[in-house]
Design an enzyme around this catalytic site. Structure first.
Site, mmCIF file in Angstrom:
data_model
loop_
_atom_site.group_PDB
_atom_site.id
_atom_site.type_symbol
_atom_site.label_atom_id
_atom_site.label_comp_id
_atom_site.label_asym_id
_atom_site.label_seq_id
_atom_site.Cartn_x
_atom_site.Cartn_y
_atom_site.Cartn_z
ATOM 1 N N SER A 380 1.009 -1.222 0.018
ATOM 2 C CA SER A 380 -0.074 -0.156 -0.026
ATOM 3 C C SER A 380 0.844 1.240 -0.181
ATOM 4 O O SER A 380 1.744 1.626 -0.959
ATOM 5 C CB SER A 380 -0.985 -0.029 1.164
ATOM 6 O OG SER A 380 -1.735 0.992 1.067
ATOM 7 N N ASP A 391 10.684 4.869 -9.925
ATOM 8 C CA ASP A 391 10.309 5.280 -11.317
ATOM 9 C C ASP A 391 10.764 6.467 -11.761
ATOM 10 O O ASP A 391 11.190 6.569 -13.099
ATOM 11 C CB ASP A 391 8.579 5.419 -11.226
ATOM 12 C CG ASP A 391 7.971 4.101 -11.590
ATOM 13 O OD1 ASP A 391 8.548 2.926 -11.548
ATOM 14 O OD2 ASP A 391 6.788 4.153 -11.899
ATOM 15 N N LYS A 405 -0.185 -4.664 -2.957
ATOM 16 C CA LYS A 405 -1.663 -3.888 -2.628
ATOM 17 C C LYS A 405 -1.882 -2.690 -3.113
ATOM 18 O O LYS A 405 -1.431 -1.626 -2.314
ATOM 19 C CB LYS A 405 -1.747 -3.808 -1.085
ATOM 20 C CG LYS A 405 -2.968 -3.950 -0.442
ATOM 21 C CD LYS A 405 -3.388 -2.558 -0.300
ATOM 22 C CE LYS A 405 -4.705 -2.161 0.220
ATOM 23 N NZ LYS A 405 -4.982 -0.917 0.528
#
Length: 554
Positions: A380, A391, A405
């Site tokens: 999460s 990224d 999740k």
């Protein structure tokens, strides 16, 4: 707006159902004395509670859900409270909309459930069924309302995803305290024995300021002895409204007698950040994300910089086994380290779930070399942080594949002081892939890696081999299909536990600029939000729309 969003109140008018009204929906066929009784205050409260729940689920849940189905599955759970109760739907082929409640085979009540039903009508139906069940079943009549409410809501949320759930009032209050803080005195208690000794003090909290020390024993609270009482009762008595007072009777080893200490409660948040240092490398362990996490990390960063003489050589964020928490805290924490660009986007069925979160431009550590640690228990909010830093090329991620999740839950406060936690959006990383099921696959994988002096070189070689092979670590992950994701995660299987190898590997990477640069370059920085991805057209359409986001997520 919904009160809080988790990686864990929107309200719209109930949908119209033509000329149907509640009185026309209900037909008492047995056990009601031939007339419709006026609802008691308890029945009215029950109807209001379930009307609210049905409306919220129908409106906010990430997939369309029928109010009629919610009423049906909720009603059917009454039989789990007393197996003498039964609920049947459409017993007569000529009347498929008929729901009947029976007790020991005798029909108590029947109602009609048309294809479309409002939350208010659904709440009234459930309230009448509960009232009839209480009158007929001694077992249910003796049950507290919370137990009945929970059974019905469990039936409703049981047909949703595994992250959606109902929390009864007492549990919900504890969850709100963990998320948002609570009025308290700033102590942690040892609850193994009946002594209730202080094991930890919140720095500058009411207890510490009053001279209370670790090892002191709480003998009484407001004159009521603590011996023989349950720990949860003690904790709840110590908590209360901010600025309210509580008097403790304290005992200290080696000091005769006891003393009374009057304290004023202050806002207390559960600590989530701990710090350790190895030379000029600071390691920050983040256990979860509550309302104070970003502030505590900011303070810890400043203190670590001060101790390092004004400049840190490296930062390690240890997010292993971090189950997540508040979305806005994940965003604000990532924002500390990202100078510009996207952090995360959310997309769902409700228009308000389409949100874009980008860097504010006020980062405080945008350049210090950085490593993030993850494992199979990182989920999460921790995956938001790790995925964003990976990224945009801000950090090297080390460990094993994370949990995966990638959904957002909005938490709804109900009229009975309970909560509904509903999944209402999916998370999209800066490079454009869904976190759900995929998670974060680390740059340097330590799954199955021997803890030896060659570990770093082995991890770098493994990453290079993966990049050159069929599963390309440098390939934009938003372009992977499910087979590609399966292969990528298989190359670095999720594992639990926090091996020291991960920390040692992080410190070796950060202490060697050449190896750090090589590791950072394995996954090329990407910011593909707005670029089409084969498996997430809806997500990227929402991102392309350039929706703005509030500072605090719903």
């Amino acid at each position: 707006m919904p009160k809080s969003a988790r990686l864990l109140p929107w309200s719209r008018p109930a949908p119209a159902i033509g000329a149907l009204v509640a009185s026309a929906l209900l037909a008492a066929l047995a056990g009601c004395g031939g007339g419709q009784e006026q609802a008691s205050s308890s029945e009215a409260a029950t109807g209001h509670l379930f009307a609210r729940g049905i409306e919220q689920i129908s409106d906010l849940y990430i997939e369309p859900i029928s109010s009629r189905k919610l009423v049906t599955v909720g009603a059917m759970n009454l039989s789990k409270l007393d197996d003498s109760l039964g609920v049947t739907i459409g017993g007569d082929v000529r009347d498929r909309d008929r729901l009947a409640l029976t007790y020991q085979g005798n029909e108590l009540l029947a109602v009609r459930l048309p294809a479309e039903i409002s939350g208010a009508d659904g709440g009234e139906i459930i309230a009448r069924l509960v009232a009839a069940a209480r009158r007929a079943s001694p077992r249910i009549a003796a049950m507290p309302e919370d137990a009945i409410d929970r059974a019905i809501f469990d039936g409703m949320t049981g047909m949703l995803d595994r992250f959606s759930r109902y929390s009864p009032p007492e549990e919900a209050r504890d969850q709100r305290a963990a998320r948002d803080g609570f009025g308290g005195i700033g102590v942690t208690l040892e609850t193994i024995s009946e002594d209730y000794r202080i094991t930890q003090l919140t720095p500058h909290g009411p207890a510490e300021r009053a001279g209370i020390q670790v090892g002191d024993q709480i003998v009484a609270i407001n004159g009521t002895l603590t011996a023989g009482r349950h720990a949860i009762d003690i904790i709840h008595q110590l908590r209360g409204p901010v600025a309210s007072s509580v008097t403790l009777t304290m005992a200290r080893a080696g000091v005769p007698g006891t003393r009374d200490v009057r304290l004023e409660r202050a806002l207390v948040s559960v600590p989530t950040v701990t710090t350790m240092r190895d030379g000029n490398i600071a390691v920050f362990r983040i256990a979860s994300f509550n309302q104070s996490t970003t502030q505590r990390l900011t303070e810890s960063l400043r203190e670590a910089e001060k101790q390092a003489g004004g400049r840190l050589g490296g930062i390690v964020l240890d997010l292993r086994s971090n189950p997540g928490g508040l979305l806005d805290q994940a965003v604000s924490l990532a924002d500390l380290f990202i100078a510009k660009g996207p952090i995360i986007a959310t997309v769902g069925r409700h228009p308000a779930s389409h949100q874009y979160f980008g860097a504010s431009g006020h980062s405080i550590e945008p350049h210090t070399p950085m490593v993030v640690l993850v494992n199979g228990g990182s989920a999460s909010a921790s995956e938001i942080v790790a995925g964003a830093l990976q990224d945009v090329g801000r950090a090297v991620v080390i460990g094993s594949s994370s949990y995966g999740k990638g959904t957002v839950q909005t938490v709804m406060h109900l009229p009975n002081d309970g909560e509904l936690t509903l999944t209402w959006a999916r998370l999209v990383t800066p490079s454009g892939y869904y976190l759900q099921e995929h998670g974060v696959v680390p740059t340097l994988c330590t799954s199955g890696l021997a803890d030896d002096d060659q570990a770093l070189d082995t991890a770098l070689q493994r990453a290079a081999a993966t990049s050159a092979g069929a599963v390309s670590a440098s390939r934009p992950r938003a372009s992977l299909d499910e087979q590609g994701w399966s292969a990528l995660r298989h190359a670095c299987p999720a594992r639990n536990g926090n091996p020291k190898l991960d920390i040692r590997l992080a410190e070796r990477v950060l202490s060697d600029p050449g190896r750090y640069s090589a590791a950072l370059g394995i996954i090329h920085p990407t910011s593909a939000m707005g670029q089409p991805a084969p498996d997430s057209p809806a997500a990227l359409t929402a991102v392309r729309s350039g929706l703005s986001s509030p500072q605090r997520s719903p």
